[in-house]
Scaffold this motif. Structure first.
Motif, PDB file in Angstrom:
ATOM      1  N   ARG A  43      36.880  94.613  41.263  1.00  0.00           N
ATOM      2  CA  ARG A  43      37.434  94.541  42.633  1.00  0.00           C
ATOM      3  C   ARG A  43      36.613  93.531  43.456  1.00  0.00           C
ATOM      4  N   ILE A  44      35.306  93.563  43.300  1.00  0.00           N
ATOM      5  CA  ILE A  44      34.437  92.602  44.005  1.00  0.00           C
ATOM      6  C   ILE A  44      34.761  91.181  43.542  1.00  0.00           C
ATOM      7  N   ARG A  49      39.986  85.645  45.392  1.00  0.00           N
ATOM      8  CA  ARG A  49      41.053  85.525  46.401  1.00  0.00           C
ATOM      9  C   ARG A  49      40.559  84.732  47.612  1.00  0.00           C
ATOM     10  N   SER A  50      39.304  84.985  48.029  1.00  0.00           N
ATOM     11  CA  SER A  50      38.741  84.213  49.158  1.00  0.00           C
ATOM     12  C   SER A  50      38.739  82.737  48.817  1.00  0.00           C
ATOM     13  N   LEU A  93      34.773  91.681  29.914  1.00  0.00           N
ATOM     14  CA  LEU A  93      35.902  91.832  30.850  1.00  0.00           C
ATOM     15  C   LEU A  93      36.713  90.539  31.005  1.00  0.00           C
ATOM     16  N   GLU A  94      36.729  89.717  29.972  1.00  0.00           N
ATOM     17  CA  GLU A  94      37.380  88.407  30.076  1.00  0.00           C
ATOM     18  C   GLU A  94      38.865  88.503  30.417  1.00  0.00           C
ATOM     19  N   ILE A 154      42.898  88.439  37.078  1.00  0.00           N
ATOM     20  CA  ILE A 154      42.553  88.375  38.505  1.00  0.00           C
ATOM     21  C   ILE A 154      42.729  86.946  39.014  1.00  0.00           C
ATOM     22  N   GLU A 155      42.280  85.993  38.231  1.00  0.00           N
ATOM     23  CA  GLU A 155      42.354  84.587  38.656  1.00  0.00           C
ATOM     24  C   GLU A 155      43.808  84.110  38.752  1.00  0.00           C
TER      25      GLU A 155
END
Ligand SMILES: Cc1ncc(C[n+]2csc(CCOP(=O)(O)OP(=O)(O)O)c2C)c(N)n1
Ligand SMILES: [Mg+2]
Length: 295
Positions: free
Chosen positions: A26-27, A33-34, A274-275, A281-282
């Motif tokens: 999540r971090i 996202r930022s 966690l790849e 996420i990306e």
């Protein structure tokens, strides 16, 4: 995974190993996202869709990503460079985009822009500054004093030199106010480095006032643990070393940053196995921000 509490770490990876995978991801999601949002802001400036000054948080975003894990409706006082905090708190990104575009539908009717963030909806209380650097520090102290509430305050290494910032830090100790002060120390006040401006160290000065203080890098895993261990009974100041990636105002680049925190964090997560999640996420962030800005 049960999160283990510990008071010190020998390595950043050790700090990461004590954080649940979903929290760490999540971090990382907030960091990515930022950054993707800032890339869209840069594009909008290049295309002259955004014409007011922008103060990018690109490069500094790991701190907001960790800090906002602990902000759930408390008042947050920020200064001009705070896009990452706005996003990481979960404030409305459509209103952010519209604000930068100068539209009525922005969070301040398109009249405040990048440097004066404000968002008081959806259980979020984000109060940006109005133009005087460091003014948010006495405001945070006053807000905590008047309300008795725990308050968060984020300011820069340049602001730390303002007289009203230093006296406010002292007063927060005198009144034992539950305020978490985070100094985003990018070693720059516009273009001037800390060493040219002052001979003192903010964490040491805070400590001289009697405030608990730390001086750390922008490793989000270490920061997460420090913020989590804060008991909210007295003020804490954390000076965090960060790298500003672009110009003070605007989108220009002067050179390579000293370190690339987002890439370090990415490698640490991949080494943890966690790849797949990292790639997802990306992809999601890129798609989300493209949709937000280009439709
Ligand atoms: C009281 C006051 N003095 C000077 C300025 C001009 N000024 C705007 S931003 C800035 C530098 C701020 O540096 P810092 O607090 O470290 O934030 P950063 O831009 O590095 O994130 C200065 C001096 C101002 N806005 N307000
Ligand atoms: Mg600075």
């Amino acid at each position: 995974m049960e999160e283990k509490r510990t008071s010190s770490y020998h390595t950043e990876e050790n700090a990461l190993s004590c954080i649940a995978d979903d929290t760490a991801l999540r971090i990382y999601g907030k960091i990515v996202r930022s950054r993707e949002m800032e890339y869209q802001v840069i594009k909008a400036v290049e295309e002259k869709r955004v014409i007011a000054p922008v103060y990018l948080t690109l490069g500094q975003e790991a701190v907001a990503a960790a800090l906002t894990e602990f902000i759930h409706g408390e008042m947050v006082f920020t200064q001009h460079r705070a896009h990452d905090i706005y996003l990481s708190l979960g404030a409305d990104l459509g209103k952010f985009r519209d604000e930068l575009l100068g539209l009525e539908s922005g969070f301040s009717g398109g009249r405040a822009g990048s440097s004066c963030l404000r968002y008081m909806e959806d259980g979020i209380r984000l109060i940006g500054h109005h133009g005087l650097i460091g003014e948010n520090v006495p405001q945070a102290v006053g807000a905590s004093l008047a309300s008795g509430e725990c308050v968060f305050c984020v300011f820069g290494d340049g602001s730390a030199e303002e007289d009203y910032v230093l006296e406010s830090l002292g007063y927060a100790v005198t009144k034992q106010l539950p305020i978490l002060f985070v100094c985003m120390d990018n070693d720059l006040s516009i273009l001037t480095k800390v060493a040219e401006r002052r001979s003192w160290d903010l964490a040491q000065v805070a400590s001289g006032f009697g405030m608990e203080s730390r001086d750390l890098s922008d490793c989000p895993w270490t920061l997460y643990e420090i913020f989590r261990n804060w008991d909210r009974k007295a003020p804490l100041l954390v000076n965090v070393r960060v790298c500003r990636e672009r110009w003070h105002s605007g989108i220009g680049i002067d050179g390579e940053r000293e370190w690339k925190r987002n890439e370090i964090v990415r490698e640490q997560l991949i080494r943890k196995g966690l790849e797949k999640e990292v790639m997802q996420i990306e992809d999601d962030a890129r798609e989300e921000m493209d949709l937000l800005w280009n439709n």
